[in-house]
Design a protein around this motif. Sequence first.
Motif, PDB file in Angstrom:
ATOM      1  N   UNK A 135       0.707  -1.051   0.138  1.00  0.00           N
ATOM      2  CA  UNK A 135       0.026   0.186   0.302  1.00  0.00           C
ATOM      3  C   UNK A 135       1.061   1.358  -0.187  1.00  0.00           C
ATOM      4  N   UNK A 136       1.868   1.483   0.575  1.00  0.00           N
ATOM      5  CA  UNK A 136       3.151   2.265   0.344  1.00  0.00           C
ATOM      6  C   UNK A 136       3.526   2.908  -0.344  1.00  0.00           C
ATOM      7  N   UNK A 137       3.027   2.351  -1.696  1.00  0.00           N
ATOM      8  CA  UNK A 137       3.542   2.092  -3.185  1.00  0.00           C
ATOM      9  C   UNK A 137       2.289   2.907  -3.503  1.00  0.00           C
ATOM     10  N   UNK A 138       1.627   3.390  -3.168  1.00  0.00           N
ATOM     11  CA  UNK A 138       0.371   4.468  -3.829  1.00  0.00           C
ATOM     12  C   UNK A 138       0.718   6.225  -3.823  1.00  0.00           C
ATOM     13  N   UNK A 139       2.002   5.940  -2.896  1.00  0.00           N
ATOM     14  CA  UNK A 139       3.532   7.192  -3.150  1.00  0.00           C
ATOM     15  C   UNK A 139       3.876   7.235  -4.461  1.00  0.00           C
ATOM     16  N   UNK A 140       3.805   8.261  -5.280  1.00  0.00           N
ATOM     17  CA  UNK A 140       4.437   8.793  -6.969  1.00  0.00           C
ATOM     18  C   UNK A 140       6.349   8.550  -5.897  1.00  0.00           C
ATOM     19  N   UNK A 141       6.201   9.747  -4.503  1.00  0.00           N
ATOM     20  CA  UNK A 141       7.455  10.095  -4.525  1.00  0.00           C
ATOM     21  C   UNK A 141       8.239   8.349  -4.721  1.00  0.00           C
ATOM     22  N   UNK A 142       7.397   7.060  -3.813  1.00  0.00           N
ATOM     23  CA  UNK A 142       8.394   5.952  -3.899  1.00  0.00           C
ATOM     24  C   UNK A 142       8.668   5.014  -4.949  1.00  0.00           C
ATOM     25  N   UNK A 143       7.822   5.426  -6.100  1.00  0.00           N
ATOM     26  CA  UNK A 143       7.722   4.687  -7.354  1.00  0.00           C
ATOM     27  C   UNK A 143       8.819   5.484  -7.495  1.00  0.00           C
ATOM     28  N   UNK A 144       9.090   6.834  -7.966  1.00  0.00           N
ATOM     29  CA  UNK A 144       9.627   6.988  -8.784  1.00  0.00           C
ATOM     30  C   UNK A 144      11.397   7.034  -8.639  1.00  0.00           C
ATOM     31  N   UNK A 145      11.553   6.812  -6.845  1.00  0.00           N
ATOM     32  CA  UNK A 145      12.735   6.278  -6.698  1.00  0.00           C
ATOM     33  C   UNK A 145      13.388   4.703  -7.071  1.00  0.00           C
ATOM     34  N   UNK A 146      12.030   4.283  -7.209  1.00  0.00           N
ATOM     35  CA  UNK A 146      12.801   2.263  -7.548  1.00  0.00           C
ATOM     36  C   UNK A 146      12.438   2.351  -8.967  1.00  0.00           C
ATOM     37  N   UNK A 147      11.814   3.444  -9.622  1.00  0.00           N
ATOM     38  CA  UNK A 147      12.038   3.764 -11.310  1.00  0.00           C
ATOM     39  C   UNK A 147      13.757   4.679 -11.389  1.00  0.00           C
ATOM     40  N   UNK A 148      14.034   5.422 -10.677  1.00  0.00           N
ATOM     41  CA  UNK A 148      15.630   5.389 -10.569  1.00  0.00           C
ATOM     42  C   UNK A 148      16.676   4.510 -10.319  1.00  0.00           C
ATOM     43  N   UNK A 149      16.423   3.665  -9.697  1.00  0.00           N
ATOM     44  CA  UNK A 149      17.493   2.567  -8.599  1.00  0.00           C
ATOM     45  C   UNK A 149      17.255   1.616 -10.232  1.00  0.00           C
ATOM     46  N   UNK A 150      16.173   1.950 -11.270  1.00  0.00           N
ATOM     47  CA  UNK A 150      16.822   0.606 -12.090  1.00  0.00           C
ATOM     48  C   UNK A 150      17.772   0.663 -13.508  1.00  0.00           C
ATOM     49  N   UNK A 151      17.971   2.657 -12.564  1.00  0.00           N
ATOM     50  CA  UNK A 151      18.873   2.706 -13.724  1.00  0.00           C
ATOM     51  C   UNK A 151      20.644   2.617 -13.610  1.00  0.00           C
ATOM     52  N   UNK A 152      20.634   2.255 -12.755  1.00  0.00           N
ATOM     53  CA  UNK A 152      22.364   1.947 -12.156  1.00  0.00           C
ATOM     54  C   UNK A 152      22.937   0.483 -11.453  1.00  0.00           C
TER      55      UNK A 152
END
Length: 249
Positions: free
Chosen positions: A164-181
Amino acid sequence: MKSYEVQIWEIGKRADRKARPWRVRWAVSGRRFEEMFRTKALAHSFRAELVQASNAGEPFDPATGRPVSEARTKNPTTWYAHSRAYVEMKWPRAAAKTRRSIVEALTSITVTLTRPTKRGRPDDALLREALYLYGLNPRRWSEEIPAEHAAALAWLETASLPVVELDSPALVRRVLDSLCVRLDGKLAAASTVQRKRATFYNALGYAVELELIDSNPIDRVQWTAPEVAQSIDRRVVATRPRSPRCWRR
């Protein structure tokens, strides 16, 4: 099942109830519910929550009478547990290469979606290895797990964030950014980022299907992979823990 047919009555008092005389009554899709409270203030507070949810256009659960968002907030399903459920659902119809791809992506995502303040965090390399070889590999769930890997997965079970905490756009963005590294700190190839993002998106879609969240939060995030990640350095081959036989059985 959801319903927007909600009717909420004014607070009442029952003379035959001494301990909890104040009553809140409401109906969802014609089915009536009531809660009793010790004080009028508590009854007012509860009724106000129902009214606020109804006015905000939230759907209600006809089975419990409560706003759907309330039920989700209380849902303890962690991202790690959901990832295992997603892998188990995809596994029977996936080829060996697809299985590896899914598990690689979910391993990266699951390591990111943990509580940063949780004590006793194992080394990231150990967490990734434990997830890749055992935690997210249905073929090996019945095997005895080595102590070091078992301890890492036990930590992960308590440190993994609720879905349920993934309803946060900021958290989702952090995950997406981590996939780039990549693990070596360099930017990943565009194809790798796209593949892992697709797995993340599909796993979140499965969470919507299971009614753990309302909608796929990635759809609300305006995000694109960094331009540097669009170039592929063919001299570098992404590495992962090797387990050549466990995907084909």
